[in-house]
Scaffold this active site. Structure first.
Site, mmCIF file in Angstrom:
data_model
loop_
_atom_site.group_PDB
_atom_site.id
_atom_site.type_symbol
_atom_site.label_atom_id
_atom_site.label_comp_id
_atom_site.label_asym_id
_atom_site.label_seq_id
_atom_site.Cartn_x
_atom_site.Cartn_y
_atom_site.Cartn_z
ATOM 1 N N ASP A 115 0.877 -1.163 0.000
ATOM 2 C CA ASP A 115 0.000 0.000 0.000
ATOM 3 C C ASP A 115 0.922 1.221 0.000
ATOM 4 O O ASP A 115 2.119 1.109 0.271
ATOM 5 C CB ASP A 115 -0.878 -0.017 1.248
ATOM 6 C CG ASP A 115 -1.798 1.184 1.334
ATOM 7 O OD1 ASP A 115 -2.398 1.552 0.315
ATOM 8 O OD2 ASP A 115 -1.899 1.766 2.435
ATOM 9 N N ARG A 116 0.399 2.397 -0.304
ATOM 10 C CA ARG A 116 1.255 3.580 -0.350
ATOM 11 C C ARG A 116 1.130 4.427 0.910
ATOM 12 O O ARG A 116 2.019 4.450 1.742
ATOM 13 C CB ARG A 116 0.922 4.421 -1.602
ATOM 14 C CG ARG A 116 2.000 5.470 -1.894
ATOM 15 C CD ARG A 116 1.557 6.446 -2.961
ATOM 16 N NE ARG A 116 0.754 7.500 -2.340
ATOM 17 C CZ ARG A 116 0.236 8.514 -2.997
ATOM 18 N NH1 ARG A 116 0.398 8.622 -4.305
ATOM 19 N NH2 ARG A 116 -0.462 9.431 -2.379
ATOM 20 N N ASP A 117 0.011 5.127 1.065
ATOM 21 C CA ASP A 117 -0.161 6.072 2.177
ATOM 22 C C ASP A 117 -0.218 5.334 3.506
ATOM 23 O O ASP A 117 -1.035 4.440 3.695
ATOM 24 C CB ASP A 117 -1.430 6.905 1.972
ATOM 25 C CG ASP A 117 -1.393 7.709 0.676
ATOM 26 O OD1 ASP A 117 -0.319 8.180 0.309
ATOM 27 O OD2 ASP A 117 -2.452 7.835 0.028
#
Length: 188
Positions: A17-19
């Protein structure tokens, strides 16, 4: 079982995932531009080490801020290009970014926990085996996404114990030492 027991090698894929995993989240808001995109401590170094082990590193990120009109896909891509340059300078990489810009209410097959982004990744990289994949995320939907595909799951942060991840990490920066403890010990 520990992460080291998985015997990760180039046949494995790391999904991120990023954030909240790669960069800081903004409480009550979204990262809307490159100036607001702050990589978490130790992540660049961790991804450099992980790039030596995993065959593929893939980012799968829900970005409904695009669907809300708060930023464009071009702005999202500029953030990803900047991150890629920073990682490459440190010896790391992300092979591809998959973005779901749809609103949550659209019930898109691409928004996590649905599996569309991972299926697209496997179309682009046919060697991906979900049974030899790890999903690292900071939300219940990230963990559900991983479980739906039969991946090993790692929860980053301090969510409730009801999130059924296989492993919990304080930070993505901790992952290399958990999957490569002998390599870390040998370097000391």
């Amino acid at each position: 079982m520990s992460l080291e027991d998985l015997q990760i090698d180039k046949r494995w894929t790391l999904f991120l995932d990023r954030d909240g995993v790669i960069n800081q989240k903004i409480d009550g808001d979204y990262v809307r531009n490159l100036d607001q995109f702050v990589v978490l401590d130790g992540v660049v170094e961790a991804l450099a080490r992980l790039s030596e082990v995993f065959g593929r590193i893939i980012v799968v990120t829900n970005q409904q801020r695009v669907g809300k009109g708060l930023m464009s896909m071009a702005e999202v891509e500029a953030i990803h290009a900047s991150l890629s340059r920073e990682l490459e300078q440190a010896g790391g990489r992300i092979d591809r970014f998959y973005v779901a810009p749809q609103l949550k209410s659209a019930n898109s097959e691409f928004r996590k926990p649905q599996t569309g982004m991972a299926l697209s990744a496997r179309t682009d990289f046919p060697e991906i085996d979900f049974a030899k994949s790890i999903m690292v995320g900071d939300s219940a939907s990230d963990i559900e996404f991983g479980h739906r595909l039969g991946m090993v799951t790692c929860l980053v942060g301090n969510l409730s114990a009801s999130t059924r991840a296989d492993f919990q990490l304080h930070s993505l920066a901790d992952l290399p030492d958990l999957i490569l403890p002998t390599a870390n010990a040998d370097s000391n």
